[in-house]
Design a protein around this motif. Structure first.
Motif, mmCIF file in Angstrom:
data_model
loop_
_atom_site.group_PDB
_atom_site.id
_atom_site.type_symbol
_atom_site.label_atom_id
_atom_site.label_comp_id
_atom_site.label_asym_id
_atom_site.label_seq_id
_atom_site.Cartn_x
_atom_site.Cartn_y
_atom_site.Cartn_z
ATOM 1 N N GLU A 1 0.867 -1.172 0.000
ATOM 2 C CA GLU A 1 0.000 0.000 0.000
ATOM 3 C C GLU A 1 0.911 1.232 0.000
ATOM 4 O OE1 GLU A 1 -2.494 1.776 3.566
ATOM 5 O OE2 GLU A 1 -3.361 -0.095 2.813
ATOM 6 N N VAL A 2 0.967 1.918 -1.121
ATOM 7 C CA VAL A 2 1.846 3.077 -1.250
ATOM 8 C C VAL A 2 1.233 4.259 -0.513
ATOM 9 C CG1 VAL A 2 2.949 4.659 -2.892
ATOM 10 C CG2 VAL A 2 2.691 2.239 -3.467
ATOM 11 N N TRP A 3 2.049 4.966 0.246
ATOM 12 C CA TRP A 3 1.578 6.139 0.975
ATOM 13 C C TRP A 3 1.143 7.213 -0.012
ATOM 14 C CZ3 TRP A 3 5.979 7.158 5.036
ATOM 15 C CH2 TRP A 3 6.109 6.043 5.855
ATOM 16 N N PRO A 4 0.145 8.017 0.345
ATOM 17 C CA PRO A 4 -0.279 9.119 -0.532
ATOM 18 C C PRO A 4 0.872 10.067 -0.890
ATOM 19 C CG PRO A 4 -1.874 8.804 1.225
ATOM 20 C CD PRO A 4 -0.698 7.913 1.534
ATOM 21 N N SER A 5 1.849 10.205 0.018
ATOM 22 C CA SER A 5 2.984 11.089 -0.240
ATOM 23 C C SER A 5 3.977 10.483 -1.223
ATOM 24 C CB SER A 5 3.711 11.397 1.066
ATOM 25 O OG SER A 5 4.316 10.212 1.574
ATOM 26 N N GLY B 1 6.879 6.289 0.849
ATOM 27 C CA GLY B 1 6.968 5.032 1.571
ATOM 28 C C GLY B 1 5.812 4.122 1.236
ATOM 29 N N SER B 2 5.853 2.915 1.796
ATOM 30 C CA SER B 2 4.815 1.918 1.564
ATOM 31 C C SER B 2 4.627 1.079 2.817
ATOM 32 C CB SER B 2 5.217 0.979 0.424
ATOM 33 O OG SER B 2 5.385 1.663 -0.779
ATOM 34 N N TYR B 3 3.435 0.500 2.939
ATOM 35 C CA TYR B 3 3.167 -0.514 3.949
ATOM 36 C C TYR B 3 3.063 -1.844 3.243
ATOM 37 C CZ TYR B 3 2.034 2.975 7.503
ATOM 38 O OH TYR B 3 2.086 4.001 8.402
ATOM 39 N N PHE B 4 3.559 -2.883 3.899
ATOM 40 C CA PHE B 4 3.482 -4.238 3.377
ATOM 41 C C PHE B 4 2.760 -5.105 4.388
ATOM 42 C CE2 PHE B 4 6.976 -2.256 1.264
ATOM 43 C CZ PHE B 4 6.931 -2.750 -0.031
ATOM 44 N N TYR B 5 1.925 -6.020 3.884
ATOM 45 C CA TYR B 5 1.117 -6.894 4.725
ATOM 46 C C TYR B 5 1.190 -8.322 4.209
ATOM 47 C CZ TYR B 5 -1.172 -2.417 5.695
ATOM 48 O OH TYR B 5 -1.435 -1.107 6.027
ATOM 49 N N ARG B 6 1.010 -9.263 5.110
ATOM 50 C CA ARG B 6 0.754 -10.645 4.716
ATOM 51 C C ARG B 6 -0.748 -10.754 4.492
ATOM 52 N NH1 ARG B 6 4.486 -14.729 6.370
ATOM 53 N NH2 ARG B 6 2.727 -15.974 7.081
ATOM 54 N N ASP B 7 -1.208 -11.877 3.993
ATOM 55 C CA ASP B 7 -2.631 -12.039 3.686
ATOM 56 C C ASP B 7 -3.526 -11.819 4.895
ATOM 57 O OD1 ASP B 7 -2.163 -12.488 1.003
ATOM 58 O OD2 ASP B 7 -2.179 -14.669 1.193
ATOM 59 N N ASP B 8 -3.076 -12.192 6.100
ATOM 60 C CA ASP B 8 -3.917 -12.039 7.293
ATOM 61 C C ASP B 8 -3.966 -10.600 7.803
ATOM 62 O OD1 ASP B 8 -1.419 -11.685 8.509
ATOM 63 O OD2 ASP B 8 -1.456 -13.645 9.487
ATOM 64 N N VAL C 1 -0.079 -7.726 10.840
ATOM 65 C CA VAL C 1 1.107 -6.907 11.067
ATOM 66 C C VAL C 1 1.369 -6.075 9.830
ATOM 67 C CG1 VAL C 1 3.622 -7.051 11.344
ATOM 68 C CG2 VAL C 1 2.142 -8.534 12.688
ATOM 69 N N LYS C 2 1.828 -4.848 10.030
ATOM 70 C CA LYS C 2 2.234 -4.033 8.890
ATOM 71 C C LYS C 2 3.705 -3.679 9.022
ATOM 72 C CE LYS C 2 0.658 0.408 10.696
ATOM 73 N NZ LYS C 2 -0.280 1.513 10.511
ATOM 74 N N VAL C 3 4.369 -3.702 7.899
ATOM 75 C CA VAL C 3 5.770 -3.303 7.830
ATOM 76 C C VAL C 3 5.816 -2.057 6.969
ATOM 77 C CG1 VAL C 3 8.079 -3.926 7.026
ATOM 78 C CG2 VAL C 3 6.623 -5.657 8.097
ATOM 79 N N GLY C 4 6.328 -0.986 7.521
ATOM 80 C CA GLY C 4 6.450 0.264 6.791
ATOM 81 C C GLY C 4 7.874 0.455 6.293
ATOM 82 N N MET C 5 8.005 0.784 5.029
ATOM 83 C CA MET C 5 9.318 1.096 4.464
ATOM 84 C C MET C 5 9.259 2.522 3.953
ATOM 85 S SD MET C 5 10.478 -2.324 2.420
ATOM 86 C CE MET C 5 12.217 -1.883 2.393
ATOM 87 N N SER C 6 10.124 3.356 4.499
ATOM 88 C CA SER C 6 10.103 4.771 4.167
ATOM 89 C C SER C 6 11.515 5.261 3.894
ATOM 90 C CB SER C 6 9.511 5.558 5.332
ATOM 91 O OG SER C 6 9.763 6.927 5.219
ATOM 92 N N GLN C 7 11.649 6.119 2.918
ATOM 93 C CA GLN C 7 12.936 6.736 2.634
ATOM 94 C C GLN C 7 13.348 7.651 3.781
ATOM 95 O OE1 GLN C 7 12.123 8.722 -1.041
ATOM 96 N NE2 GLN C 7 11.946 6.829 -2.190
ATOM 97 N N ARG C 8 12.379 8.208 4.453
ATOM 98 C CA ARG C 8 12.658 9.175 5.524
ATOM 99 C C ARG C 8 12.732 8.549 6.910
ATOM 100 N NH1 ARG C 8 8.959 14.449 6.916
ATOM 101 N NH2 ARG C 8 10.349 15.308 8.473
ATOM 102 N N PHE C 9 11.840 7.600 7.194
ATOM 103 C CA PHE C 9 11.718 7.063 8.549
ATOM 104 C C PHE C 9 12.336 5.683 8.724
ATOM 105 C CE2 PHE C 9 8.041 9.910 7.974
ATOM 106 C CZ PHE C 9 8.387 10.868 8.913
ATOM 107 N N GLY C 10 12.802 5.038 7.682
ATOM 108 C CA GLY C 10 13.375 3.702 7.785
ATOM 109 C C GLY C 10 12.310 2.623 7.709
ATOM 110 N N ILE C 11 12.589 1.490 8.330
ATOM 111 C CA ILE C 11 11.697 0.341 8.281
ATOM 112 C C ILE C 11 11.130 0.112 9.675
ATOM 113 C CG2 ILE C 11 11.515 -2.121 7.738
ATOM 114 C CD1 ILE C 11 14.025 -1.691 5.948
ATOM 115 N N THR C 12 9.816 -0.034 9.750
ATOM 116 C CA THR C 12 9.138 -0.245 11.027
ATOM 117 C C THR C 12 8.218 -1.449 10.929
ATOM 118 O OG1 THR C 12 7.318 1.222 10.422
ATOM 119 C CG2 THR C 12 9.164 2.210 11.623
#
Length: 83
Positions: free
Chosen positions: A23-27, A30-37, A40-51
């Motif tokens: 799911e690409v951020w409106p800005s 960055g993006s959020y990544f999810y498994r099918d369930d 949990v979300k994993v955020g990857m951002s050029q500015r904030f890193g990986i969460t």
């Protein structure tokens, strides 16, 4: 052992671990990544890193991660399941 390094998280590694929904951020910074369930979300951002955090909590704990083993450990701590 002191020369060993962890495997850095990348989009390719997220896909290998089952994180297929992006799911690409409106800005577009960055993006959020999810498994099918979608637990949990994993955020990857050029500015904030990986969460990583639980997907269904607003303002919940968010953990900064860099390596695949951190992702696996925190995922198990958050969900009780292994990936």
């Amino acid at each position: 052992p002191h020369m060993l390094k962890g495997v850095a998280i990348s989009v390719a590694w997220l896909q290998k671990l089952g994180f297929t929904t992006e799911e690409v951020w409106p800005s577009k910074f960055g993006s959020y990544f999810y498994r099918d369930d979608r637990k949990v979300k994993v955020g990857m951002s050029q500015r904030f890193g990986i969460t990583i955090s639980l997907n269904n909590t607003q303002g919940g704990d968010e953990y900064m991660i860099d390596y695949v083993h951190e992702l696996q450990n925190i995922y198990q701590n958050l969900t009780g399941e292994q990936i």
